[in-house]
Design a protein around this motif. Structure first.
Motif, PDB file in Angstrom:
ATOM      1  N   ASP A 376      -4.906 -13.282   8.652  1.00  0.00           N
ATOM      2  CA  ASP A 376      -5.489 -11.946   8.778  1.00  0.00           C
ATOM      3  C   ASP A 376      -4.416 -10.895   9.037  1.00  0.00           C
ATOM      4  OD1 ASP A 376      -7.886 -13.245   8.455  1.00  0.00           O
ATOM      5  OD2 ASP A 376      -8.667 -12.784  10.452  1.00  0.00           O
ATOM      6  N   TYR A 377      -3.461 -11.216   9.904  1.00  0.00           N
ATOM      7  CA  TYR A 377      -2.402 -10.261  10.240  1.00  0.00           C
ATOM      8  C   TYR A 377      -1.591  -9.875   9.008  1.00  0.00           C
ATOM      9  CZ  TYR A 377       2.065  -8.512  11.994  1.00  0.00           C
ATOM     10  OH  TYR A 377       3.201  -7.760  12.205  1.00  0.00           O
ATOM     11  N   TYR A 378      -1.133 -10.864   8.254  1.00  0.00           N
ATOM     12  CA  TYR A 378      -0.289 -10.556   7.097  1.00  0.00           C
ATOM     13  C   TYR A 378      -1.104  -9.972   5.940  1.00  0.00           C
ATOM     14  CZ  TYR A 378       3.623 -12.630   9.499  1.00  0.00           C
ATOM     15  OH  TYR A 378       4.623 -12.885  10.414  1.00  0.00           O
ATOM     16  N   TYR A 379      -2.383 -10.268   5.906  1.00  0.00           N
ATOM     17  CA  TYR A 379      -3.258  -9.638   4.912  1.00  0.00           C
ATOM     18  C   TYR A 379      -3.366  -8.139   5.174  1.00  0.00           C
ATOM     19  CZ  TYR A 379      -7.758  -8.291   2.780  1.00  0.00           C
ATOM     20  OH  TYR A 379      -8.765  -7.648   2.083  1.00  0.00           O
ATOM     21  N   ILE A 380      -3.610  -7.762   6.416  1.00  0.00           N
ATOM     22  CA  ILE A 380      -3.688  -6.335   6.748  1.00  0.00           C
ATOM     23  C   ILE A 380      -2.338  -5.669   6.527  1.00  0.00           C
ATOM     24  CG2 ILE A 380      -4.214  -4.644   8.542  1.00  0.00           C
ATOM     25  CD1 ILE A 380      -6.634  -6.238   7.503  1.00  0.00           C
ATOM     26  N   GLU A 381      -1.264  -6.355   6.882  1.00  0.00           N
ATOM     27  CA  GLU A 381       0.071  -5.800   6.632  1.00  0.00           C
ATOM     28  C   GLU A 381       0.300  -5.576   5.142  1.00  0.00           C
ATOM     29  OE1 GLU A 381       3.996  -6.858   8.783  1.00  0.00           O
ATOM     30  OE2 GLU A 381       4.031  -8.068   6.939  1.00  0.00           O
ATOM     31  N   ALA A 382      -0.118  -6.543   4.324  1.00  0.00           N
ATOM     32  CA  ALA A 382       0.052  -6.401   2.872  1.00  0.00           C
ATOM     33  C   ALA A 382      -0.759  -5.216   2.341  1.00  0.00           C
ATOM     34  CB  ALA A 382      -0.362  -7.684   2.168  1.00  0.00           C
ATOM     35  N   LEU A 383      -1.954  -5.011   2.862  1.00  0.00           N
ATOM     36  CA  LEU A 383      -2.756  -3.858   2.446  1.00  0.00           C
ATOM     37  C   LEU A 383      -2.043  -2.547   2.780  1.00  0.00           C
ATOM     38  CD1 LEU A 383      -6.318  -5.036   3.549  1.00  0.00           C
ATOM     39  CD2 LEU A 383      -5.621  -4.545   1.195  1.00  0.00           C
ATOM     40  N   LEU A 384      -1.465  -2.465   3.952  1.00  0.00           N
ATOM     41  CA  LEU A 384      -0.726  -1.260   4.329  1.00  0.00           C
ATOM     42  C   LEU A 384       0.505  -1.073   3.455  1.00  0.00           C
ATOM     43  CD1 LEU A 384      -0.938  -1.422   8.236  1.00  0.00           C
ATOM     44  CD2 LEU A 384      -2.252   0.031   6.697  1.00  0.00           C
ATOM     45  N   ARG A 385       1.177  -2.171   3.154  1.00  0.00           N
ATOM     46  CA  ARG A 385       2.371  -2.068   2.314  1.00  0.00           C
ATOM     47  C   ARG A 385       2.015  -1.694   0.878  1.00  0.00           C
ATOM     48  NH1 ARG A 385       6.627  -6.796   4.343  1.00  0.00           N
ATOM     49  NH2 ARG A 385       7.167  -5.734   6.296  1.00  0.00           N
ATOM     50  N   TYR A 386       0.882  -2.124   0.417  1.00  0.00           N
ATOM     51  CA  TYR A 386       0.398  -1.690  -0.905  1.00  0.00           C
ATOM     52  C   TYR A 386       0.275  -0.170  -0.949  1.00  0.00           C
ATOM     53  CZ  TYR A 386      -2.961  -0.971  -4.735  1.00  0.00           C
ATOM     54  OH  TYR A 386      -3.601  -0.523  -5.870  1.00  0.00           O
ATOM     55  N   LYS A 387      -0.115   0.420   0.176  1.00  0.00           N
ATOM     56  CA  LYS A 387      -0.246   1.874   0.282  1.00  0.00           C
ATOM     57  C   LYS A 387       1.083   2.574   0.573  1.00  0.00           C
ATOM     58  CE  LYS A 387      -3.526   4.144   0.544  1.00  0.00           C
ATOM     59  NZ  LYS A 387      -4.187   5.016  -0.471  1.00  0.00           N
ATOM     60  N   GLY A 388       2.162   1.785   0.641  1.00  0.00           N
ATOM     61  CA  GLY A 388       3.467   2.385   0.897  1.00  0.00           C
ATOM     62  C   GLY A 388       3.822   2.526   2.355  1.00  0.00           C
ATOM     63  N   LYS A 389       2.998   1.946   3.249  1.00  0.00           N
ATOM     64  CA  LYS A 389       3.269   2.009   4.685  1.00  0.00           C
ATOM     65  C   LYS A 389       4.006   0.729   5.087  1.00  0.00           C
ATOM     66  CE  LYS A 389      -0.835   4.745   5.843  1.00  0.00           C
ATOM     67  NZ  LYS A 389      -0.159   5.920   6.411  1.00  0.00           N
ATOM     68  N   PHE A 390       5.207   0.882   5.604  1.00  0.00           N
ATOM     69  CA  PHE A 390       6.002  -0.280   6.012  1.00  0.00           C
ATOM     70  C   PHE A 390       6.269  -0.244   7.498  1.00  0.00           C
ATOM     71  CE2 PHE A 390       6.544  -0.257   1.512  1.00  0.00           C
ATOM     72  CZ  PHE A 390       6.755  -1.592   1.153  1.00  0.00           C
ATOM     73  N   ASN A 391       6.182  -1.407   8.138  1.00  0.00           N
ATOM     74  CA  ASN A 391       6.321  -1.474   9.588  1.00  0.00           C
ATOM     75  C   ASN A 391       7.792  -1.563  10.019  1.00  0.00           C
ATOM     76  OD1 ASN A 391       6.354  -4.011   8.355  1.00  0.00           O
ATOM     77  ND2 ASN A 391       5.767  -5.069  10.226  1.00  0.00           N
ATOM     78  N   PHE A 392       8.612  -0.688   9.466  1.00  0.00           N
ATOM     79  CA  PHE A 392      10.016  -0.597   9.866  1.00  0.00           C
ATOM     80  C   PHE A 392      10.538   0.759   9.433  1.00  0.00           C
ATOM     81  CE2 PHE A 392       9.665  -3.098   5.927  1.00  0.00           C
ATOM     82  CZ  PHE A 392      10.357  -2.322   5.031  1.00  0.00           C
TER      83      PHE A 392
END
Length: 392
Positions: A376-392
């Motif tokens: 679930d964690y990496y799925y939500i992260e992937a969704l954000l990264r698809y939108k161009g949001k990166f956690n760094f």
């Protein structure tokens, strides 16, 4: 239980490249599920307060874990992502609450998983709030993790258990915990953390990878000489097989390591691992792998949605650095579309976990075809990264 080929799955397979992923809808659905999960977690904690995070559902029951479990940080980290996307203060308060419950693990020197346990929740908390108390926790956790490094081997020891099986075991998963060390050097200026991370990554390239760039799961070292004793598996099908989540950990780990170091060798390694994953002939057309690429019972074995989610998230970042950006973005889009349309729980099912069909430890008959918090964690992260949001 084998994943059924549903109409949604067929649509995911045939239309992934043509369809756009509705991130807002997918995250909203995930939030509704997590509302249910939070209620179930709070109910469970009234009975056993020492259980801090939901891990999975096994035999129809919610499985909670204590703070020192390696998966304890994924649930609060997921809540931080909801807050990042929605700016809803509800998620902020919940993220703070469940993150605090894991704080004491910053002093835990008995695990290599402090990157998962501490950096995922506290790193996101620091990034989104600027609260310097989180930075202090991260630095202490990096100090604790560093005690597991031995110069003679050049790597961070993974496990302390099963001394009859191995002497100084190092698992491919350990690549994921290097981010904690890289960040600690950024925060403190102390290069010792950075040097440990580099040494671990370099030795892992040398000793964990085969000529086709698949990875062994466990490499056992002689702590006196630093030589490799044996290469084996704990969670894969066989010693020489390619455990799917292990390949995903390596892809993510070397992509992340390149982000911090800009070492060409790490980018080349990430590219090679990605190619192995994306060209593997056993992977179904929807991009979600079976639990091990070499299980002879394929296709009559369980999938691993967690491996798919980790891979998708890693590919989105790798696309930022590699000349193969278009290929990686398309592959990640296909995987993410499949997960969001054919692998999500119905609202109210699975105690509130988001993704179905992950495999934790099949050889131990544990967590097979179930929801798991890190999926679930990496799925939500992937969704954000698809939108161009990166956690760094």
């Amino acid at each position: 239980m084998k994943l059924k080929i549903t109409a949604a799955l067929l649509l995911a397979t045939l239309g992934a490249q043509a369809q756009k992923i509705d991130v807002a809808k997918s995250i909203k659905s995930a939030e509704l599920q997590t509302d249910i999960l939070v209620k179930n977690v709070d109910s469970a904690r009234k009975i056993k307060p020492n259980l801090v995070s939901p891990r999975t559902v096994e035999k129809g029951q919610l499985k909670m874990v204590i703070s020192r479990d390696w998966t304890s940080g994924f649930f609060p980290a997921q809540l931080w992502y909801y807050y990042e996307f929605s700016k809803d203060k509800k998620w902020l308060e919940l993220a703070k609450k469940y993150t605090e419950d894991i704080k004491k693990e910053q002093f835990n020197k008995g695990t290599h998983d402090l990157g998962f346990m501490i950096f995922c929740p506290f790193g996101n908390g620091l990034r989104l709030t600027g609260d310097t108390a989180y930075k202090s926790v991260i630095i202490q956790a990096a100090k604790s993790l560093s005690t597991r490094f031995t110069p003679s081997t050049g790597v961070i020891r993974s496990w302390d258990h099963n001394g009859d099986k191995w002497k100084y075991p190092v698992i491919i998963d350990n690549m994921m915990n290097l981010e904690l060390l890289f960040e600690a050097t950024k925060f403190t200026g102390d290069s010792s953390f950075y040097k440990i991370a580099i040494s671990h990554a370099d030795h892992t390239i040398k000793n964990h990878y085969r000529p086709d760039f698949s990875s062994w799961h466990v490499v056992d070292y002689d702590v006196q000489t630093g030589n490799v004793i044996k290469k084996t598996t704990a969670q894969g099908y066989a010693n020489e097989s390619s455990w799917a989540r292990g390949q995903a950990w390596g892809l993510y780990g070397y992509t992340m390591s390149y982000r911090y170091t800009k070492k060409p060798a790490y980018l080349a390694q990430a590219d090679a691992i990605a190619n192995y994953i994306l060209t593997n002939k056993t992977t179904p057309s929807d991009g979600v792998p079976y639990w091990d690429y070499n299980d002879p019972k394929i296709p009559n074995v369980s999938r691993d949605a967690s491996a798919a989610a980790i891979t998708a998230s890693a590919l989105y970042e790798l696309a930022k650095y590699s000349k193969n950006a278009k290929r990686y973005k398309a592959a990640a889009d296909k995987i993410l579309y499949s997960l969001s349309t054919a692998y999500t729980s119905k609202i109210g099912d699975n105690y509130g976990f988001v993704l179905e069909h992950s495999t934790g430890h099949l050889p131990a008959n544990s967590e097979i075809d179930v929801p798991i918090n890190y999926a679930d964690y990496y799925y939500i992260e992937a969704l954000l990264r698809y939108k161009g949001k990166f956690n760094f």
